[in-house]
Design an enzyme around this catalytic site. Structure first.
Site, PDB file in Angstrom:
ATOM      1  N   CYS A 167      -5.804  12.816   0.317  1.00  0.00           N
ATOM      2  CA  CYS A 167      -4.531  12.920   1.037  1.00  0.00           C
ATOM      3  C   CYS A 167      -3.518  13.493   0.050  1.00  0.00           C
ATOM      4  CB  CYS A 167      -4.100  11.573   1.647  1.00  0.00           C
ATOM      5  SG  CYS A 167      -3.787  10.227   0.492  1.00  0.00           S
ATOM      6  N   HIS A 189     -18.746   1.247 -14.414  1.00  0.00           N
ATOM      7  CA  HIS A 189     -18.315  -0.154 -14.410  1.00  0.00           C
ATOM      8  C   HIS A 189     -18.199  -0.748 -13.013  1.00  0.00           C
ATOM      9  CE1 HIS A 189     -16.375  -0.254 -18.682  1.00  0.00           C
ATOM     10  NE2 HIS A 189     -17.360   0.643 -18.626  1.00  0.00           N
ATOM     11  N   THR A 226      -1.328  11.985  -1.997  1.00  0.00           N
ATOM     12  CA  THR A 226      -1.357  11.266  -3.278  1.00  0.00           C
ATOM     13  C   THR A 226      -2.698  10.606  -3.563  1.00  0.00           C
ATOM     14  OG1 THR A 226      -0.640   9.257  -2.166  1.00  0.00           O
ATOM     15  CG2 THR A 226       1.103  10.662  -3.083  1.00  0.00           C
ATOM     16  N   ASP A 254      -6.372  14.028   5.214  1.00  0.00           N
ATOM     17  CA  ASP A 254      -5.331  14.232   6.216  1.00  0.00           C
ATOM     18  C   ASP A 254      -4.813  15.662   6.055  1.00  0.00           C
ATOM     19  OD1 ASP A 254      -3.731  14.132   3.972  1.00  0.00           O
ATOM     20  OD2 ASP A 254      -2.477  12.473   4.649  1.00  0.00           O
ATOM     21  N   HIS A 291     -21.116  -6.136 -15.447  1.00  0.00           N
ATOM     22  CA  HIS A 291     -20.534  -5.353 -14.352  1.00  0.00           C
ATOM     23  C   HIS A 291     -21.063  -5.841 -13.010  1.00  0.00           C
ATOM     24  CE1 HIS A 291     -18.723  -2.882 -17.306  1.00  0.00           C
ATOM     25  NE2 HIS A 291     -19.849  -2.310 -17.727  1.00  0.00           N
TER      26      HIS A 291
HETATM   27  C1  RB5 Z   1       1.468  12.496   3.963  1.00  0.00           C
HETATM   28  O1  RB5 Z   1       2.755  13.023   3.938  1.00  0.00           O
HETATM   29  C2  RB5 Z   1       1.270  11.527   2.812  1.00  0.00           C
HETATM   30  O2  RB5 Z   1       2.051  10.405   2.998  1.00  0.00           O
HETATM   31  C3  RB5 Z   1      -0.200  11.153   2.694  1.00  0.00           C
HETATM   32  O3  RB5 Z   1      -0.958  12.299   2.554  1.00  0.00           O
HETATM   33  C4  RB5 Z   1      -0.546  10.279   1.507  1.00  0.00           C
HETATM   34  O4  RB5 Z   1      -0.013  10.789   0.334  1.00  0.00           O
HETATM   35  C5  RB5 Z   1      -0.313   8.845   1.666  1.00  0.00           C
HETATM   36  O5  RB5 Z   1      -0.601   8.019   0.789  1.00  0.00           O
END
Ligand code: RB5
Length: 152
Positions: free
Chosen positions: A65, A98, A67, A8, A134
């Site tokens: 993304c 695994h 996180t 994203d 596994h």
């Molecule tokens: C975007 O602001 C953020 O929410 C997205 O990139 C991600 O971290 C969501 O899990």
């Protein structure tokens, strides 16, 4: 291998950087976007990447993304996808050995670029261990998918 990669707006810088590293490692990249800073929705790019993996158009998928969390949640909703959210090299190796993961998610806001490169290199280079225990556990994951599948 052929690698589908997507992000994203919060992951696109790291995606660009990883594209170069992955190509240098000798793999082929299909970048499904996003390329820009306008706010977009990570599930759209998770599904673009994962659909390619499930259809056999890509061998593996990489999702970035902010996180990595949203991407990994979305990816694991798609039957046939085993996505790991990974921010350390030990887990990158272990999840191939695994879990035979076919998609990796990372957060650009969590890892630095050097560590991200090491994680990707490790994950792409590590083979599934093919251990009987596994395989049995992965078959149980497949059974969970089948039991919880929606049949419209
Ligand atoms: C975007 O602001 C953020 O929410 C997205 O990139 C991600 O971290 C969501 O899990």
């Amino acid at each position: 291998m052929k690698i589908a990669i997507g992000s994203d707006h919060a992951g696109f810088r790291l995606k660009q950087q990883l594209n170069e590293v992955i190509v240098k490692m000798g793999h082929e990249i299909e970048d499904v976007g996003f390329n820009g800073t306008e706010s977009v929705d990570y599930p759209d790019f998770a599904s673009e990447v994962c659909n390619r993996v499930v259809a056999g158009k890509a061998d593996r998928g990489i999702l970035i993304c902010g996180t990595g969390i949203g991407m990994s949640i979305a990816a694991n909703k798609i039957p046939g996808i085993r996505c790991a959210l990974v921010h350390d090299v030990f887990s990158a190796k272990a999840t191939r050995e695994h879990n035979d993961t076919n998609v990796l998610a990372m957060g650009e806001r969590v890892v630095g670029p050097g560590l991200a490169e090491e994680i990707i290199a490790t994950w792409l280079d590590t083979q599934f261990s093919e251990g009987e225990r596994h395989i049995g556990r992965i078959n149980k994951i497949k059974a969970l998918e089948d039991r919880n599948a929606l049949h419209p």
